[in-house]
Scaffold this motif. Structure first.
Motif, PDB file in Angstrom:
ATOM      1  N   ASN A 158       0.832  -1.199   0.000  1.00  0.00           N
ATOM      2  CA  ASN A 158       0.000   0.000   0.000  1.00  0.00           C
ATOM      3  C   ASN A 158       0.872   1.256   0.000  1.00  0.00           C
ATOM      4  OD1 ASN A 158      -2.318  -1.510   0.043  1.00  0.00           O
ATOM      5  ND2 ASN A 158      -2.633  -1.341   2.254  1.00  0.00           N
ATOM      6  N   LEU A 159       2.004   1.194   0.697  1.00  0.00           N
ATOM      7  CA  LEU A 159       2.901   2.352   0.764  1.00  0.00           C
ATOM      8  C   LEU A 159       3.642   2.555  -0.552  1.00  0.00           C
ATOM      9  CD1 LEU A 159       4.397   1.891   4.350  1.00  0.00           C
ATOM     10  CD2 LEU A 159       2.861   3.698   3.614  1.00  0.00           C
ATOM     11  N   THR A 160       4.121   1.441  -1.137  1.00  0.00           N
ATOM     12  CA  THR A 160       4.928   1.588  -2.356  1.00  0.00           C
ATOM     13  C   THR A 160       4.069   1.868  -3.593  1.00  0.00           C
ATOM     14  OG1 THR A 160       4.915  -0.812  -2.653  1.00  0.00           O
ATOM     15  CG2 THR A 160       6.824   0.131  -1.546  1.00  0.00           C
ATOM     16  N   ALA A 161       2.776   1.523  -3.507  1.00  0.00           N
ATOM     17  CA  ALA A 161       1.901   1.735  -4.670  1.00  0.00           C
ATOM     18  C   ALA A 161       1.654   3.222  -4.928  1.00  0.00           C
ATOM     19  CB  ALA A 161       0.559   1.037  -4.445  1.00  0.00           C
ATOM     20  N   ARG A 162       1.741   4.029  -3.879  1.00  0.00           N
ATOM     21  CA  ARG A 162       1.517   5.471  -4.039  1.00  0.00           C
ATOM     22  C   ARG A 162       2.741   6.221  -3.516  1.00  0.00           C
ATOM     23  NH1 ARG A 162      -3.459   3.332  -3.185  1.00  0.00           N
ATOM     24  NH2 ARG A 162      -5.162   4.113  -4.447  1.00  0.00           N
ATOM     25  N   PRO A 163       3.818   6.238  -4.286  1.00  0.00           N
ATOM     26  CA  PRO A 163       5.077   6.796  -3.785  1.00  0.00           C
ATOM     27  C   PRO A 163       4.977   8.277  -3.418  1.00  0.00           C
ATOM     28  CG  PRO A 163       5.243   6.265  -6.122  1.00  0.00           C
ATOM     29  CD  PRO A 163       3.939   5.744  -5.661  1.00  0.00           C
ATOM     30  N   LEU A 195      -2.837   0.909  10.532  1.00  0.00           N
ATOM     31  CA  LEU A 195      -1.907   1.283  11.598  1.00  0.00           C
ATOM     32  C   LEU A 195      -0.503   0.787  11.285  1.00  0.00           C
ATOM     33  CD1 LEU A 195      -4.066   0.727  14.787  1.00  0.00           C
ATOM     34  CD2 LEU A 195      -3.088   2.856  14.008  1.00  0.00           C
ATOM     35  N   LYS A 196      -0.440  -0.389  10.641  1.00  0.00           N
ATOM     36  CA  LYS A 196       0.881  -0.913  10.277  1.00  0.00           C
ATOM     37  C   LYS A 196       1.563  -0.006   9.258  1.00  0.00           C
ATOM     38  CE  LYS A 196       2.317  -5.426   8.848  1.00  0.00           C
ATOM     39  NZ  LYS A 196       1.873  -6.806   8.590  1.00  0.00           N
ATOM     40  N   GLU A 197       0.750   0.543   8.359  1.00  0.00           N
ATOM     41  CA  GLU A 197       1.308   1.484   7.379  1.00  0.00           C
ATOM     42  C   GLU A 197       1.931   2.674   8.082  1.00  0.00           C
ATOM     43  OE1 GLU A 197      -2.182   0.724   4.094  1.00  0.00           O
ATOM     44  OE2 GLU A 197      -1.431   2.767   4.321  1.00  0.00           O
ATOM     45  N   SER A 198       1.196   3.242   9.035  1.00  0.00           N
ATOM     46  CA  SER A 198       1.729   4.427   9.723  1.00  0.00           C
ATOM     47  C   SER A 198       2.912   4.057  10.614  1.00  0.00           C
ATOM     48  CB  SER A 198       0.654   5.167  10.515  1.00  0.00           C
ATOM     49  OG  SER A 198       0.060   4.318  11.436  1.00  0.00           O
ATOM     50  N   LEU A 199       2.926   2.827  11.141  1.00  0.00           N
ATOM     51  CA  LEU A 199       4.076   2.390  11.943  1.00  0.00           C
ATOM     52  C   LEU A 199       5.325   2.286  11.077  1.00  0.00           C
ATOM     53  CD1 LEU A 199       2.882  -0.442  14.341  1.00  0.00           C
ATOM     54  CD2 LEU A 199       4.260   1.529  14.969  1.00  0.00           C
ATOM     55  N   LEU A 200       5.144   1.703   9.878  1.00  0.00           N
ATOM     56  CA  LEU A 200       6.286   1.565   8.963  1.00  0.00           C
ATOM     57  C   LEU A 200       6.808   2.934   8.540  1.00  0.00           C
ATOM     58  CD1 LEU A 200       5.041  -1.383   6.731  1.00  0.00           C
ATOM     59  CD2 LEU A 200       7.077  -1.395   8.153  1.00  0.00           C
ATOM     60  N   LEU A 201       5.865   3.829   8.213  1.00  0.00           N
ATOM     61  CA  LEU A 201       6.243   5.205   7.840  1.00  0.00           C
ATOM     62  C   LEU A 201       7.026   5.848   8.972  1.00  0.00           C
ATOM     63  CD1 LEU A 201       3.231   6.989   6.123  1.00  0.00           C
ATOM     64  CD2 LEU A 201       5.558   6.896   5.283  1.00  0.00           C
ATOM     65  N   SER A 254     -12.900  -4.537  -8.833  1.00  0.00           N
ATOM     66  CA  SER A 254     -12.630  -4.692  -7.404  1.00  0.00           C
ATOM     67  C   SER A 254     -11.259  -5.289  -7.121  1.00  0.00           C
ATOM     68  CB  SER A 254     -13.707  -5.556  -6.754  1.00  0.00           C
ATOM     69  OG  SER A 254     -13.640  -6.872  -7.283  1.00  0.00           O
ATOM     70  N   ALA A 255     -10.367  -5.209  -8.102  1.00  0.00           N
ATOM     71  CA  ALA A 255      -9.015  -5.701  -7.844  1.00  0.00           C
ATOM     72  C   ALA A 255      -8.198  -4.589  -7.188  1.00  0.00           C
ATOM     73  CB  ALA A 255      -8.350  -6.116  -9.149  1.00  0.00           C
ATOM     74  N   LEU A 256      -7.262  -4.974  -6.337  1.00  0.00           N
ATOM     75  CA  LEU A 256      -6.377  -3.980  -5.717  1.00  0.00           C
ATOM     76  C   LEU A 256      -5.220  -3.717  -6.670  1.00  0.00           C
ATOM     77  CD1 LEU A 256      -6.277  -5.198  -2.002  1.00  0.00           C
ATOM     78  CD2 LEU A 256      -7.778  -3.546  -3.065  1.00  0.00           C
ATOM     79  N   PRO A 257      -5.047  -2.484  -7.145  1.00  0.00           N
ATOM     80  CA  PRO A 257      -4.035  -2.202  -8.173  1.00  0.00           C
ATOM     81  C   PRO A 257      -2.603  -2.364  -7.679  1.00  0.00           C
ATOM     82  CG  PRO A 257      -5.052  -0.163  -7.413  1.00  0.00           C
ATOM     83  CD  PRO A 257      -5.803  -1.277  -6.754  1.00  0.00           C
ATOM     84  N   GLN A 258      -2.386  -2.318  -6.379  1.00  0.00           N
ATOM     85  CA  GLN A 258      -1.010  -2.416  -5.879  1.00  0.00           C
ATOM     86  C   GLN A 258      -0.525  -3.861  -5.803  1.00  0.00           C
ATOM     87  OE1 GLN A 258      -3.666  -1.390  -4.170  1.00  0.00           O
ATOM     88  NE2 GLN A 258      -3.486  -1.645  -1.957  1.00  0.00           N
ATOM     89  N   LEU A 259      -1.446  -4.813  -6.051  1.00  0.00           N
ATOM     90  CA  LEU A 259      -1.053  -6.215  -6.054  1.00  0.00           C
ATOM     91  C   LEU A 259      -1.134  -6.757  -7.470  1.00  0.00           C
ATOM     92  CD1 LEU A 259      -3.098  -7.487  -2.964  1.00  0.00           C
ATOM     93  CD2 LEU A 259      -0.750  -6.686  -3.007  1.00  0.00           C
TER      94      LEU A 259
END
Lengths: 398, 137, 229
Positions: free
Chosen positions: A8-13, A314-320, C97-102
Motif C-alpha cells: 500500500n505504501l509503495t503503490a503510491r510513492p 496502523l501498520k502502514e503508519s508504523l512503517l512510515l 474490485s481488484a487492488l491495483p497495488q497487487l
C-alpha cells in the motif's frame, strides 16, 4: 496479506514520500533539539568542573579589555597583568584555603596559527583548576616550552607551534570541555615568561608595566569550608587595589540563566513543530480516508474484519514512522554534528556534545516517540475506515 | 523530444548548489590583512572537482548509452567522495576549529558531497538493475 | 448449504413524501436452491444490490434473519462473521474490485491469506490459483498489474479470487456489466458451471441474456421480489 501494508505504501510513492518527509522533519526536530539541549547542559557542567575555584581575581584593567565571559565563552585573547606582590596579597586574604595563579598571553597570527590563540601558563605546583584536567588527559608534568593544546586546536602531537619566533613542541591534546578553553594552548608559567621576553625582543608592546618575571594575569582562590565566599571576594575588592574579584558561582548562575532561556526556546520550538506536524499528519490521513474507502470496502467484501483492517492502516503508519524516524534521526544527528561549531559560535554558551551512548539513548527515545505519534495521528482514520459502510459503497459501485 | 531524466537533473542541481555555495557561503577563511587562510587549497581543490562533476552531470543528460552513463555515474560518485575528503583529509584546514573553514565550509561541502554521492549511487544501482533486466529477457 | 432469509426487510432513512424513510426491500422470505444459478433481475434502483448485500452478510437488515445452513449470519459479531464470509460466502461486487497495488496472482490469493497462518500451504494455494487462472484465460498475466487488464479480464480475475476459496455461496452483482457479448457469454458460462459444481450462485443483473442461464429467476421492482416461472 503479509506484505499488504508495504505494498500500500509503495503503490503510491508520492503520498508515501510526502507523509514520510513530514515524519522525517518531526524526527529531525526532536532529535536535533534534544542533542542541542543536552550539549548545552553538558557544556555548563563541564565549565563548572573546569572553573574549580570559588573566586577568580583579575586586574581591573581586564574589565575594559575582556571579562570572564570572553575568557571562558568567546575566547577573546588579551593581555592583562598585575604584579606578583599583589597576587601574594590576594592569596593571603582571610578565608582563603588555596590560591594559584595563571599568566595569559596571545600569539600573533603570523607567528603561529591561523588566528591569535590564548596561551595560558599555569603553576603546576599550586594549580587546582586546569592541572586536574591536564592530569586526566596527559598524565605527566610539562617541561620548558612544552605545550598542550585544547581539543579545537588543529595541531598534532609531535608538531610545533611557533609563538613569537619560538618553537613550542605540542606534547598532548586535552579532552574537550565545550568552552573556549578548547581553543587554548597550555604551558607552564616559565614558558609564558620566556614567550613574553621573546615578544618583547621582537618589539611587541605587551602593556606590561614592570618585569615580565613578576607578573600574573589571574589568581584563583579556593575558600575554606564554612567561610562565606562572597565575604572573601568583598575583602579582596576592598583591601587589594585595582583588582576585580568575581564569585564563580554567580558567574555560573548567570550562564545557567542564559542557558535556561535558550533551552526553553528550543523546547518551545520543538513542541510547536510537533503540534503542527501532528495536526497536518492527522489531516493528511483523514483526507486519504475518502480516497481509500473503495479499497477498504473490497477488503471487507473478501472477509477482512474491522480489526484487521484497522491494523493494516496502523501498520502502514508504523512503517512510515519507523523509516521516517530513522532517516530523521540520522539527518538531525548529521546536521547537528556537522554544524556544532557554528551552533556554539552563535549561542556563545558552553556546548559539549554528549557521548556515543547518550546519543544512542536520545536516538532510541526519539524513535519511540515518533513511532507512537505516527500511529496516533492515523488512529481516527483507521477507525473510520474499518467502519466503512460496505453496503453504501457497493450500491454506489466500486 | 528527448526525455529528461529527473535523476540527472537533480545531480546537476546538487553540483550547481555546491559550486554556488563555494563562491558564496562556503568560502575559505580570510584574514584581516586580506590573505587567505591555510584552507584555501582545500577550497580550490573542491571547486575544481565540483566543476568536473557538474560538467559530467550535464554530459550525462545527453547520453542514452547505458555503459557511458554508468561510467559517468561512477566518476561522479568518485568525485563526490573526493570532495568529501578534500577539506581536512587531502588538504589541511586552518589551525583553530572555531574558524570559518571548520564551522561552515567543511560541513557544507561534506553534506552536499554526501547528497551527490547518494544520488550517484542510486543512479548507478538503477543502471545496473536495468542491465540485469535486459539480460533476463 | 442452503442460503435463506426470513422476513428480511430494509429501510433507509430518507425524506420521501410523508415518510422519513423508504423501503428498499419489502419483507421477504426466500430460500435459494443449492447447486443452482439463481438470477434476480430488475431495473437500476429496484433494491437488487441491497438484497444481495443482506444475503451475503455485508449489510445488516432493518429486520429479519439470514441463514446459511443452520448458521444465522447476523447473530455473529463482526470478527466471526468476517471469518465466516471469508470461508463460505464469496462476493463479486459490481465494477472493478481488484487492488491495483497487487499483481493478478496476489489479488487472487488475497482472501486465502487473511486468516491463514500456515505458510506451508502457500505453495499448494499458488499452484491451484495458477491452474484456475489458466482455465479462465489469465495464465499469462499472473505477475501483471490489474491496471493493465481489460474489463473482461478484470471480471474473470474477480471470479478466480472468489472461487479459489471454494465457497458454498457465490454472490455476483452485475457480473456482465461493461462487458462485450463474447465476454458476457464467457462469464455466464463460468457461473453456470460453478453452480453445476455444487455452489449456490446468486446473480443480480439487468442483463436479459442471463435469463437463459438461470435455474431460478426472480424479478424485483420497488423492493418487491416475485418469482418468475
Amino acid at each position: 496479506m503479509r506484505h499488504l501494508s508495504i505494498r500500500n505504501l509503495t503503490a503510491r510513492p508520492g503520498r508515501t514520500i510526502a507523509l514520510g518527509l513530514l515524519i522525517v522533519f518531526l524526527s529531525m526536530a526532536l532529535f536535533g533539539g534534544s542533542v542541542m539541549v543536552r550539549s548545552l547542559n553538558g557544556g555548563l557542567a563541564s565549565l563548572e568542573a573546569r572553573l574549580g575555584a570559588d573566586v577568580i581575581v583579575v586586574p581591573s584593567s581586564a574589565k575594559s579589555s575582556t571579562n570572564l565571559d570572553y575568557l571562558f565563552l568567546q575566547g577573546t585573547t588579551g593581555y592583562y597583568y598585575m604584579d606578583t606582590e599583589k597576587a601574594q596579597k590576594i592569596a593571603q586574604t582571610e578565608g582563603v584555603e588555596r590560591a594559584s595563579f595563571q599568566i595569559f598571553m596571545a600569539s600573533l597570527r603570523a607567528s603561529c596559527c591561523s588566528m591569535p590563540v590564548q596561551v595560558i601558563g599555569i603553576d603546576q605546583d599550586t594549580d587546582f583548576t586546569i592541572q586536574p584536567w591536564i592530569e586526566e588527559s596527559f598524565g605527566r608534568r610539562l617541561g620548558d616550552l612544552d605545550v598542550l593544546v585544547g581539543s579545537k586546536v588543529n595541531a598534532g602531537i609531535g608538531e610545533s607551534i611557533r609563538i613569537y619566533n619560538t618553537d613550542c613542541p605540542v606534547v598532548g591534546r586535552l579532552a574537550a570541555t565545550g568552552t573556549t578553553l578548547d581553543t587554548g594552548v597550555f604551558c607552564t608559567v616559565d614558558t609564558v615568561r620566556l614567550l613574553l621576553h621573546a615578544a618583547s625582543e621582537l618589539g611587541h608592546d605587551l602593556k606590561i608595566s614592570g618585569d615580565p618575571e613578576n607578573v600574573v594575569s589571574a589568581v584563583y582562590l579556593k575558600v575554606k569550608d564554612g567561610v562565606d565566599v562572597q565575604s572573601v571576594a568583598d575583602r579582596v575588592n576592598v583591601y587589594v587595589r585595582k583588582v576585580e574579584a568575581v564569585r564563580t558561582r554567580s558567574y555560573i548562575t548567570g550562564i545557567a540563566d542564559s542557558l535556561g532561556g535558550v533551552e526553553k526556546t528550543i523546547r518551545t520550538l520543538i513542541v510547536c513543530v510537533w503540534i503542527l506536524a501532528f495536526l497536518i499528519l492527522m489531516a493528511a490521513f483523514t483526507m486519504l480516508t475518502g480516497e481509500r474507502k473503495k479499497e477498504f470496502a473490497v477488503l471487507r467484501v473478501i472477509g477482512m474484519s474491522r480489526g484487521k483492517l484497522a491494523w493494516v492502516l496502523l501498520k502502514e503508519s508504523l512503517l512510515l514512522s519507523l523509516f521516517g524516524g530513522v532517516i530523521g534521526i540520522v539527518l538531525g544527528g548529521a546536521l547537528t554534528f556537522s554544524f556544532q561549531g557554528l551552533i556554539e559560535e552563535a549561542l556563545s554558551l558552553p556546548f559539549l556534545m554528549p557521548g556515543v551512548s547518550e546519543l544512542l539513548l536520545l536516538a532510541i527515545m526519539t524513535l519511540v516517540v515518533v513511532m507512537l505519534v505516527g500511529p496516533m495521528s492515523s488512529a481516527v482514520s483507521a477507525w473510520k475506515l474499518s467502519r466503512v459502510d460496505i453496503g453504501r459503497i457497493l450500491r454506489e459501485g466500486i | 523530444m528527448k526525455k529528461v531524466r529527473a535523476m540527472d537533473v537533480t545531480k546537476v542541481l546538487v553540483c550547481a548548489v555546491l559550486l554556488v555555495g563555494l563562491f558564496t557561503v562556503l568560502h575559505p577563511c580570510l584574514h584581516e590583512d586580506g590573505t587567505k587562510g591555510m584552507c584555501a587549497s582545500a577550497w580550490t581543490g573542491t571547486v575544481a572537482v565540483a566543476g568536473i562533476a557538474a560538467v559530467l552531470g550535464i554530459l550525462e543528460m545527453f547520453f542514452e548509452n547505458r555503459k557511458i552513463r554508468t561510467l559517468i555515474s561512477v566518476i561522479m560518485l568518485a568525485a563526490a567522495v573526493v570532495c568529501f575528503l578534500m577539506p581536512g583529509v587531502f588538504f589541511r584546514l586552518c589551525m583553530m576549529e572555531t574558524m570559518y573553514c571548520h564551522t561552515v565550509m567543511k560541513p557544507g561541502i561534506r553534506i552536499l558531497s554526501v547528497c551527490l554521492a547518494g544520488l550517484s549511487l542510486v543512479n548507478l544501482i538503477g543502471l545496473m538493475r536495468k542491465k540485469d533486466v535486459h539480460r533476463k529477457k | 448449504m442452503k442460503l435463506r432469509c426470513e422476513q428480511l426487510e430494509m429501510h433507509f432513512f430518507r425524506k420521501t413524501g410523508d415518510a422519513n424513510f423508504f423501503v428498499a426491500v419489502a419483507p421477504l422470505s426466500l430460500s435459494l436452491p443449492e447447486a443452482a444459478l439463481t438470477v434476480l433481475m430488475g431495473r437500476s434502483g429496484s433494491g437488487k444490490t441491497t438484497l444481495m448485500n443482506m444475503l451475503s452478510g455485508l449489510l445488516r437488515s432493518t429486520s429479519g434473519r439470514v441463514f446459511l445452513g443452520e448458521d444465522e449470519l447476523y447473530a455473529m459479531d463482526d470478527r466471526t462473521l468476517s471469518r465466516y464470509r471469508n470461508r463460505h460466502i464469496a462476493v463479486i461486487p459490481q465494477g472493478q474490485s481488484a487492488l491495483p497495488q497487487l499483481s493478478v496472482m496476489e489479488n487472487v490469493l488475497l482472501p486465502g491469506m487473511i486468516y491463514e497462518k500456515d505458510r506451508r500451504q502457500d505453495a499448494e494455494r499458488r499452484r491451484e490459483a495458477a491452474e484456475m487462472l489458466e482455465q479462465l484465460g489469465l495464465g499469462a498475466l499472473l505477475d501483471v498489474s490489474p491496471r493493465e487488464l481489460s474489463g473482461g479480464e478484470l471480471r474473470r480475475l474477480s471470479i478466480a479470487r472468489a472461487l479459489l476459496m471454494h465457497p458454498d455461496v457465490l454472490c455476483c452483482d452485475e457480473p456482465t456489466a461493461d462487458l462485450d457479448d463474447e465476454n458476457t457469454r464467457v462469464v455466464l458460462d463460468i457461473l453456470k458451471k460453478t453452480a453445476g459444481d455444487g455452489c449456490t450462485v446468486f446473480m443480480v443483473t439487468h442483463e436479459e441474456d442471463a435469463v437463459h442461464y438461470a435455474d431460478r429467476l426472480y424479478r424485483m421492482q420497488s423492493g418487491q421480489v416475485t418469482e418468475e416461472k
